[in-house]
Enzyme design. Structure first.
Site, PDB file in Angstrom:
ATOM      1  N   GLU A 126      38.677 -14.696  -2.825  1.00  0.00           N
ATOM      2  CA  GLU A 126      38.531 -14.273  -4.220  1.00  0.00           C
ATOM      3  C   GLU A 126      39.706 -14.722  -5.087  1.00  0.00           C
ATOM      4  OE1 GLU A 126      38.440 -10.005  -4.026  1.00  0.00           O
ATOM      5  OE2 GLU A 126      36.480  -9.920  -3.079  1.00  0.00           O
ATOM      6  N   PRO A 127      40.019 -16.002  -5.125  1.00  0.00           N
ATOM      7  CA  PRO A 127      41.148 -16.402  -5.962  1.00  0.00           C
ATOM      8  C   PRO A 127      40.781 -16.340  -7.441  1.00  0.00           C
ATOM      9  CG  PRO A 127      40.023 -18.345  -5.133  1.00  0.00           C
ATOM     10  CD  PRO A 127      39.345 -17.147  -4.500  1.00  0.00           C
ATOM     11  N   GLY A 128      41.735 -15.906  -8.240  1.00  0.00           N
ATOM     12  CA  GLY A 128      41.553 -15.912  -9.686  1.00  0.00           C
ATOM     13  C   GLY A 128      42.628 -16.780 -10.307  1.00  0.00           C
ATOM     14  N   ARG A 129      43.839 -16.205 -10.384  1.00  0.00           N
ATOM     15  CA  ARG A 129      44.953 -16.862 -11.044  1.00  0.00           C
ATOM     16  C   ARG A 129      45.174 -18.307 -10.568  1.00  0.00           C
ATOM     17  NH1 ARG A 129      49.489 -13.826 -12.779  1.00  0.00           N
ATOM     18  NH2 ARG A 129      48.823 -12.222 -11.325  1.00  0.00           N
ATOM     19  N   TYR A 164      54.306  -7.058 -18.204  1.00  0.00           N
ATOM     20  CA  TYR A 164      54.863  -7.238 -16.853  1.00  0.00           C
ATOM     21  C   TYR A 164      56.220  -7.933 -16.870  1.00  0.00           C
ATOM     22  CZ  TYR A 164      49.765  -7.195 -15.962  1.00  0.00           C
ATOM     23  OH  TYR A 164      48.426  -6.925 -15.943  1.00  0.00           O
ATOM     24  N   CYS A 190      53.917  -5.452 -35.191  1.00  0.00           N
ATOM     25  CA  CYS A 190      54.936  -4.494 -35.605  1.00  0.00           C
ATOM     26  C   CYS A 190      55.387  -3.597 -34.471  1.00  0.00           C
ATOM     27  CB  CYS A 190      54.406  -3.668 -36.758  1.00  0.00           C
ATOM     28  SG  CYS A 190      53.938  -4.742 -38.110  1.00  0.00           S
ATOM     29  N   TYR A 222      44.693 -14.486 -16.962  1.00  0.00           N
ATOM     30  CA  TYR A 222      45.108 -13.211 -17.540  1.00  0.00           C
ATOM     31  C   TYR A 222      45.727 -13.407 -18.925  1.00  0.00           C
ATOM     32  CZ  TYR A 222      44.160 -11.963 -12.738  1.00  0.00           C
ATOM     33  OH  TYR A 222      43.546 -11.814 -11.516  1.00  0.00           O
TER      34      TYR A 222
HETATM   35  N1  LLP Z   1      40.195  -9.615  -5.861  1.00  0.00           N
HETATM   36  C1  LLP Z   1      40.509  -8.378  -6.257  1.00  0.00           C
HETATM   37  C2  LLP Z   1      39.890  -7.241  -5.582  1.00  0.00           C
HETATM   38  C3  LLP Z   1      41.438  -8.179  -7.305  1.00  0.00           C
HETATM   39  O1  LLP Z   1      41.752  -6.949  -7.684  1.00  0.00           O
HETATM   40  C4  LLP Z   1      42.030  -9.300  -7.928  1.00  0.00           C
HETATM   41  C5  LLP Z   1      42.999  -9.137  -9.006  1.00  0.00           C
HETATM   42  C6  LLP Z   1      41.659 -10.582  -7.480  1.00  0.00           C
HETATM   43  C7  LLP Z   1      40.748 -10.704  -6.440  1.00  0.00           C
HETATM   44  C8  LLP Z   1      42.214 -11.825  -8.070  1.00  0.00           C
HETATM   45  O2  LLP Z   1      43.598 -11.875  -7.922  1.00  0.00           O
HETATM   46  P1  LLP Z   1      44.387 -13.212  -8.300  1.00  0.00           P
HETATM   47  O3  LLP Z   1      43.934 -14.275  -7.330  1.00  0.00           O
HETATM   48  O4  LLP Z   1      44.041 -13.574  -9.695  1.00  0.00           O
HETATM   49  O5  LLP Z   1      45.801 -12.824  -8.150  1.00  0.00           O
HETATM   50  N2  LLP Z   1      46.716  -8.886 -14.988  1.00  0.00           N
HETATM   51  C9  LLP Z   1      47.639  -9.173 -13.921  1.00  0.00           C
HETATM   52  C10 LLP Z   1      46.931  -9.507 -12.625  1.00  0.00           C
HETATM   53  C11 LLP Z   1      45.995  -8.409 -12.158  1.00  0.00           C
HETATM   54  C12 LLP Z   1      45.233  -8.760 -10.916  1.00  0.00           C
HETATM   55  C13 LLP Z   1      44.193  -7.741 -10.622  1.00  0.00           C
HETATM   56  N3  LLP Z   1      43.373  -8.012  -9.488  1.00  0.00           N
HETATM   57  C14 LLP Z   1      48.568 -10.304 -14.362  1.00  0.00           C
HETATM   58  O6  LLP Z   1      48.443 -10.762 -15.497  1.00  0.00           O
HETATM   59  O7  LLP Z   1      49.444 -10.713 -13.612  1.00  0.00           O
END
Ligand code: LLP
Length: 436
Positions: free
Chosen positions: A286-289, A329, A357, A386
């Site tokens: 489940e990669p996002g970032r 953060y 502001c 994000y």
């Molecule tokens: N799977 C689950 C269950 C998650 O909770 C998350 C992220 C991901 C996958 C994806 O994670 P990644 O690969 O993107 O790290 N807003 C914060 C990051 C919050 C991440 C929340 N969960 C930021 O801007 O750093």
């Protein structure tokens, strides 16, 4: 490395590079986008998105796997479609994300639904859509899902999200793998919950899931957590007779913002392979970032340079409502002038701020960077993840538009709304007299 040198690392970063003295997004000079679309705006490189996905997917070649892009990092339709066309699934956390994934063409049988607070209507929508699996985080959630699914004459496929109790060593606000956090089922409770799952009519226990945090730059916490997850899976299979088909390893892979190098993808994949050796099923990721961060920038224009007795402030037309990560953060994002600095330009130390502001409206604090003048464009980097998804209309600022670049083309993939649209959903209460 300092703030002035281009970040090291993969050629991917070349999605945004200086060419003939001007930063480009692929083959498009950023000033062309700024002139046509206005600032602030988000700019994404489709080539970088595609490259990231292919690289990630290739790291798992040879083992049955499904890459479910975590939509929460960037849920623009054009971004999701880019990945869907390469075979990606989606990791969703709400009905809104379910609808976005389906609308962008993600096959329902490639969608996993995570999150600790799924409502009954959200569950029903996902059951009706026929998603691959629900990642369930508590026993009450399991009971509710069983009731919803069996009420629809269906059986929901479930992966229990376990909390492996591994400290991810990341920022406290984005760590999720220890019992202090609300996430997952603690390992010593999970066996009973698995037994309960097997007994419920609307549930088929198909796997286990984990996710220990975000922006991890070391593979070690993963290695520890994978080991615990797989060990627990073996117990459930060999001692309790569960038939597990999938292990979902979550996301969390870190990218390069400032000091820490990005996570070592081949080492991450090797740790997964090692832990999974002999597991007969599919691995879900489940990669996002990692897939989107480097593919995006926030393009902004300098409005003023304000010189105080202690500090110099570079005031942009982008703000914390656009990119909240620095305020929320203490995140560090590169800020670079779009016009390539002259060699030898004397760097200055400034606070880069927005017009909102409150004092937390910072993009960069005490940043040493080339001097910039009012009217100049700056690119705030590593902003594809994000960024736009966390923006708000605080101070009644319009959501910034999003632009996708592909080679020499660019296209607005989310338009800037009008002010009328911004207030269109608001009404006076009937007892208030409208002034005309
Ligand atoms: N799977 C689950 C269950 C998650 O909770 C998350 C992220 C991901 C996958 C994806 O994670 P990644 O690969 O993107 O790290 N807003 C914060 C990051 C919050 C991440 C929340 N969960 C930021 O801007 O750093």
């Amino acid at each position: 490395m300092n703030e002035l040198s281009p970040p090291p690392g993969p050629a991917l970063r070349d999605g945004f590079a200086y060419r003939d003295g001007t930063m480009h997004a692929e083959d498009v000079p950023l000033p062309v986008i700024a002139d046509e679309i206005g600032t602030p705006c988000w700019v994404y490189s489709q080539a970088v998105l595609e490259d990231r996905f292919r690289t990630f997917d290739a790291a798992f070649a040879g083992i049955p796997h499904l890459v479910c892009y975590a939509l929460k990092a960037n849920s623009n339709q054009a971004v999701i479609r880019t990945f869907a066309e390469l075979g990606a699934g989606a990791d969703i956390v709400s009905e809104g994300e379910l609808r976005r994934a389906l609308a962008a063409g993600v096959a329902p049988e490639r969608i996993v639904f995570a999150g600790v607070g799924k409502t009954a209507p959200e569950m029903a929508a996902a059951v009706a859509a026929g998603i691959l699996q629900f990642n369930v985080e508590s026993e009450p959630e399991l009971e509710r899902l069983s009731a919803v699914a069996s009420g629809m004459g269906r059986v929901a496929q479930v992966a229990l999200r376990v909390n492996p109790d591994v400290d991810a060593g990341t920022h406290a606000k984005i760590t999720t793998g220890t019992p202090e956090t609300k996430f997952g089922i603690e390992l010593d409770q999970a066996r009973d919950v698995a037994a309960r799952a097997a007994a419920l009519p609307g549930i088929r226990l198909a796997g286990l899931a984990m996710h220990i945090g975000s922006q991890l730059t070391s593979v070690e916490p993963y290695r520890a957590a994978f080991g615990r997850l797989v060990g627990f899976a073996r117990t459930l299979m060999s001692e309790d007779g569960h038939r597990l088909e999938r292990l979902d390893l979550g996301g969390g892979l870190g990218v390069h913002y400032r000091h820490a190098p990005p996570v070592d993808l081949p080492a991450y994949a090797a740790a997964a392979r090692e832990a999974l050796a002999g597991f007969p099923g599919t691995v879900v990721l489940e990669p996002g970032r990692w897939l989107v961060a480097d593919a995006g920038i926030l393009l902004a224009r300098v409005q003023y340079v304000k010189r105080g007795s202690l500090k110099t402030f570079v005031i942009l037309d982008a703000a914390m409502n656009d990119l909240v990560r620095p305020a929320m953060y203490d995140a560090w994002h590169p800020v670079r002038p779009v016009a390539e600095p002259r060699p030898g330009a004397e760097p200055v130390t400034v606070d880069v701020v927005g017009p909102i502001c409150e004092s937390s409206d910072v993009i960069a604090t005490a940043r040493t960077m080339p001097p910039v003048e009012p009217g100049e464009l700056v690119a705030i980097g590593v902003a594809g993840a994000y960024g736009a998804v966390m923006s708000s209309i605080y101070n009644s600022r319009l959501l910034a538009p999003e632009v996708m670049v592909r080679g020499g083309d660019f296209s607005v993939v989310r338009a800037r709304p009008s002010y009328d649209e911004m207030i269109a959903h608001e009404r006076l209460a009937p007892w208030q007299t409208r002034r005309t």
